[in-house]
Design a protein around this motif. Structure first.
Motif, mmCIF file in Angstrom:
data_model
loop_
_atom_site.group_PDB
_atom_site.id
_atom_site.type_symbol
_atom_site.label_atom_id
_atom_site.label_comp_id
_atom_site.label_asym_id
_atom_site.label_seq_id
_atom_site.Cartn_x
_atom_site.Cartn_y
_atom_site.Cartn_z
ATOM 1 N N ASN A 116 -3.012 -27.618 -44.653
ATOM 2 C CA ASN A 116 -1.835 -27.495 -45.478
ATOM 3 C C ASN A 116 -0.648 -27.837 -44.580
ATOM 4 O OD1 ASN A 116 0.334 -26.188 -47.299
ATOM 5 N ND2 ASN A 116 -1.536 -26.012 -48.503
ATOM 6 N N THR A 117 0.547 -27.846 -45.131
ATOM 7 C CA THR A 117 1.726 -28.178 -44.339
ATOM 8 C C THR A 117 1.777 -27.295 -43.095
ATOM 9 O OG1 THR A 117 2.876 -28.760 -46.364
ATOM 10 C CG2 THR A 117 4.233 -28.402 -44.410
ATOM 11 N N HIS A 118 1.811 -27.905 -41.921
ATOM 12 C CA HIS A 118 1.748 -27.121 -40.687
ATOM 13 C C HIS A 118 2.461 -27.840 -39.554
ATOM 14 C CE1 HIS A 118 -1.225 -29.764 -38.727
ATOM 15 N NE2 HIS A 118 -1.743 -29.915 -39.941
ATOM 16 N N LEU A 119 2.677 -27.112 -38.478
ATOM 17 C CA LEU A 119 3.321 -27.640 -37.278
ATOM 18 C C LEU A 119 2.322 -27.740 -36.137
ATOM 19 C CD1 LEU A 119 6.772 -25.820 -37.490
ATOM 20 C CD2 LEU A 119 6.233 -28.172 -38.101
ATOM 21 N N GLY A 120 2.850 -28.000 -34.937
ATOM 22 C CA GLY A 120 1.997 -28.287 -33.797
ATOM 23 C C GLY A 120 1.188 -27.121 -33.286
ATOM 24 N N THR A 126 9.687 -25.942 -46.408
ATOM 25 C CA THR A 126 8.608 -24.996 -46.688
ATOM 26 C C THR A 126 8.589 -23.920 -45.615
ATOM 27 O OG1 THR A 126 6.282 -24.903 -47.392
ATOM 28 C CG2 THR A 126 6.751 -26.113 -45.376
ATOM 29 N N PRO A 127 8.238 -22.670 -45.955
ATOM 30 C CA PRO A 127 8.281 -21.595 -44.970
ATOM 31 C C PRO A 127 7.028 -21.533 -44.109
ATOM 32 C CG PRO A 127 7.713 -20.707 -47.129
ATOM 33 C CD PRO A 127 7.967 -22.176 -47.316
ATOM 34 N N ARG A 128 7.233 -21.297 -42.831
ATOM 35 C CA ARG A 128 6.147 -21.030 -41.887
ATOM 36 C C ARG A 128 6.554 -19.822 -41.048
ATOM 37 N NH1 ARG A 128 1.400 -23.001 -43.067
ATOM 38 N NH2 ARG A 128 0.716 -23.226 -40.895
ATOM 39 N N LEU A 141 8.119 -12.107 -34.306
ATOM 40 C CA LEU A 141 7.880 -12.849 -35.538
ATOM 41 C C LEU A 141 9.116 -13.684 -35.856
ATOM 42 C CD1 LEU A 141 6.274 -10.100 -37.825
ATOM 43 C CD2 LEU A 141 5.116 -11.720 -36.320
ATOM 44 N N THR A 142 8.913 -14.976 -36.056
ATOM 45 C CA THR A 142 10.037 -15.854 -36.360
ATOM 46 C C THR A 142 9.737 -16.663 -37.609
ATOM 47 O OG1 THR A 142 10.463 -16.063 -33.974
ATOM 48 C CG2 THR A 142 11.637 -17.569 -35.453
ATOM 49 N N PRO A 143 10.256 -16.242 -38.760
ATOM 50 C CA PRO A 143 10.095 -17.057 -39.971
ATOM 51 C C PRO A 143 11.019 -18.270 -39.903
ATOM 52 C CG PRO A 143 11.408 -15.112 -40.455
ATOM 53 C CD PRO A 143 10.964 -14.979 -39.027
ATOM 54 N N ILE A 144 10.527 -19.406 -40.326
ATOM 55 C CA ILE A 144 11.288 -20.651 -40.247
ATOM 56 C C ILE A 144 11.131 -21.439 -41.536
ATOM 57 C CG2 ILE A 144 11.116 -20.818 -37.729
ATOM 58 C CD1 ILE A 144 8.834 -22.811 -38.070
ATOM 59 N N LEU A 145 12.015 -22.394 -41.735
ATOM 60 C CA LEU A 145 11.894 -23.368 -42.810
ATOM 61 C C LEU A 145 11.831 -24.752 -42.183
ATOM 62 C CD1 LEU A 145 14.429 -22.084 -45.510
ATOM 63 C CD2 LEU A 145 11.949 -22.244 -45.750
ATOM 64 N N ILE A 146 10.790 -25.517 -42.526
ATOM 65 C CA ILE A 146 10.628 -26.854 -41.973
ATOM 66 C C ILE A 146 10.780 -27.886 -43.078
ATOM 67 C CG2 ILE A 146 9.162 -26.057 -40.088
ATOM 68 C CD1 ILE A 146 6.753 -27.215 -41.667
ATOM 69 N N GLY A 199 4.649 -18.688 -44.223
ATOM 70 C CA GLY A 199 5.814 -17.849 -44.002
ATOM 71 C C GLY A 199 6.401 -17.243 -45.251
ATOM 72 N N ASP A 200 5.702 -17.329 -46.392
ATOM 73 C CA ASP A 200 6.212 -16.732 -47.623
ATOM 74 C C ASP A 200 6.361 -15.213 -47.461
ATOM 75 O OD1 ASP A 200 5.352 -19.045 -49.993
ATOM 76 O OD2 ASP A 200 4.395 -19.102 -48.035
ATOM 77 N N SER A 201 7.157 -14.618 -48.337
ATOM 78 C CA SER A 201 7.491 -13.194 -48.212
ATOM 79 C C SER A 201 6.270 -12.299 -48.173
ATOM 80 C CB SER A 201 8.405 -12.776 -49.368
ATOM 81 O OG SER A 201 9.586 -13.531 -49.376
ATOM 82 N N VAL A 202 5.244 -12.618 -48.973
ATOM 83 C CA VAL A 202 4.071 -11.749 -49.007
ATOM 84 C C VAL A 202 3.339 -11.738 -47.668
ATOM 85 C CG1 VAL A 202 3.665 -11.775 -51.489
ATOM 86 C CG2 VAL A 202 2.799 -13.656 -50.090
ATOM 87 N N TYR A 203 3.399 -12.846 -46.919
ATOM 88 C CA TYR A 203 2.788 -12.878 -45.599
ATOM 89 C C TYR A 203 3.637 -12.104 -44.597
ATOM 90 C CZ TYR A 203 -0.021 -16.606 -47.659
ATOM 91 O OH TYR A 203 -0.861 -17.320 -48.466
ATOM 92 N N LEU A 204 4.952 -12.244 -44.694
ATOM 93 C CA LEU A 204 5.835 -11.505 -43.799
ATOM 94 C C LEU A 204 5.675 -9.999 -43.979
ATOM 95 C CD1 LEU A 204 9.125 -13.606 -44.059
ATOM 96 C CD2 LEU A 204 7.694 -13.313 -42.041
#
Length: 446
Positions: free
Chosen positions: A344-348, A33-35, A12-17, A54-59
């Motif tokens: 929503n805000t997302h990556l590839g 924003t966290p992913r 699991l790798t939490p990130i900020l983009i 990637g917010d805390s509640v999801y982690l």
């Protein structure tokens, strides 16, 4: 059981983009924003990828599932839901319900306006949080399975029905820069109809998008009506959508529908809640779409019985993964409900998953939403390229994306170095940097 399909490790790798200053009814996007990137590694050496909030509640929900998954097969995606529930943590132990649609989840502060700033999807519940976590694990398992078998994910879902997937330009009222500093870009401000049209022209020029969706609920309805009218004049005949995220009353929604009924492809969540949406639907011929009052299967019967919506926006992050997105599509087909796709805000990684599942849905007759052109950073390489507003469906094994580990590490370092300000998305807090007295408005706002 094939030994090489057994999960050996989950990372699991939490990130900020970086995120631009895009405005919505809650406030404005924060500078980052966290992913969460989920990586499932099998005994056979395959590495599968998934992505979610990637917010805390999801982690807090992802970590015990990551610990429980090793020893299970990547083929057992149906078992992920029970495994996630058994692994915990049990949200009810923190005073929040494990079931129910309208009660907030543990760790989620109640909001007067009844929407979640991270996804603007209605009240966040424990079950909804868990579905969003499981979705990333399911995608990672399917990616690993596809790589092991030499098959694209769309083949694991029954096969593609199209070779390209159409996406829609996502237009936002926005500032030219974050008020407290942060990443910058060359898009400039868009705070009036002329600015929105200029934004749309750039999306058209650089990406070839043929349809346009405007995020509303930011300014008074007359101003947003003017923006849609300006788009209709600049792009005659192009599909146009307006989404105020439940900011309007029934009366205001009907007035907007009357003003824009001749140019809107659909009006998305003009008011909050199924009852309000049903009242609007009864008073207009403009199709109503939703990704707020219907985001779980439990919410479907009431919306259908009350004829509240004609289009549901699927989102594999919301519904629990790619297989459940296909189940939703079948339900929509059965009841004659249209199907679109939310973003929503997302990556590839998420964009690849969206494209793979969209390719398998015969009933997907609307261009899909995507925030991706707004994102300047990614953890996959090379970046996906839109041509004529479309993405080519990859036939490579799995999702067809490669992880850029250096980029992932850099974005994870940003998360580690954050003081906690950005680890939980809060558009209202970001707005208070510019306006200390701001609080997310109650809805209806107008």
């Amino acid at each position: 059981m094939d030994a090489k399909l057994i999960v050996e490790e989950v990372r699991l790798t939490p990130i900020l983009i970086s995120d631009p200053p895009l405005l919505n009814v809650q406030g404005v996007h924060q500078p980052a924003t966290p992913r969460l990137v989920v990586e499932v590694v099998t005994a056979g050496g395959a590495s599968g990828l998934g992505e979610t909030y990637g917010d805390s509640v999801y982690l807090d929900l992802a970590r015990p599932l990551a610990e429980a998954l090793p020893g299970h097969s990547v083929t057992d995606v149906n078992g992920l839901f029970a495994l996630a529930a058994a692994a915990g943590p049990d949200p009810s132990s923190a005073g929040a319900p494990d079931e129910g649609i309208d009660r907030p989840a543990a760790g989620v502060a109640p909001r007067d306006e009844g929407v979640d700033a991270g996804g603007l999807r209605g009240v966040r519940t424990a079950d909804k949080l868990r579905l969003s976590v499981v979705s990333a694990f399911e995608t990672a398992c399917l990616d690993a399975l596809g790589k092991t078998l030499g098959l694209p994910v769309h083949a694991l879902l029954g096969g593609k029905v199209r070779d390209t997937v159409e996406y829609s330009a996502y237009l936002f009222h926005r500032w030219d820069a974050h008020p407290g500093g942060g990443p910058t870009d060359d898009w400039g401000a868009a705070l009036d109809p002329a600015g929105i049209v200029a934004q749309a022209r750039r999306f058209d020029r650089e990406y070839g998008f043929r349809s346009f969706k405007l995020k509303g609920g930011v300014f008074e309805p007359e101003r947003e009506i003017a923006a849609i009218r300006a788009l209709a004049e600049a792009f005659p005949g192009r599909p146009l959508r307006l989404d105020p995220n439940g900011a309007w009353s029934v009366e205001t929604s009907l007035a907007v529908a009357r003003e824009l009924g001749d140019v809107l492809e659909y009006l998305e969540d003009p008011a909050s809640g199924t009852d309000a949406m049903a009242a609007i639907a009864a008073g207009t011929d403009v199709p109503l779409a939703t990704n707020m009052c219907v985001t779980t299967f439990e919410e479907v019967p009431e919306a259908l019985a009350k004829e509240a919506v004609r289009i549901v926006l699927c989102d594999h992050h919301y519904w629990g993964g790619l297989h459940r997105t296909r189940e939703l599509a079948a339900l929509c087909r059965t009841y004659g409900i249209g199907l679109s796709m939310h973003s929503n805000t997302h990556l590839g990684i998420s964009l690849a998953a969206m494209t793979q599942v969209a390719a398998t849905l015969p009933e997907l007759r609307y261009a899909c939403d995507t925030h991706y052109p707004w994102q300047t950073e990614d953890v996959v390489t090379p970046r996906p390229v839109f041509r004529a507003g479309r993405l080519t469906v990859s036939d490579a094994p799995g999702l067809g994306v490669a992880l850029d580990r250096d980029a992932l590490a850099a974005l994870h370092r940003r998360w580690l170095e954050d003081d906690g300000t950005l680890r939980d998305r809060d558009d209202a807090a970001a707005m208070r940097v510019a306006d200390p007295g701001w609080r997310a408005p109650r809805v209806p706002r107008w």
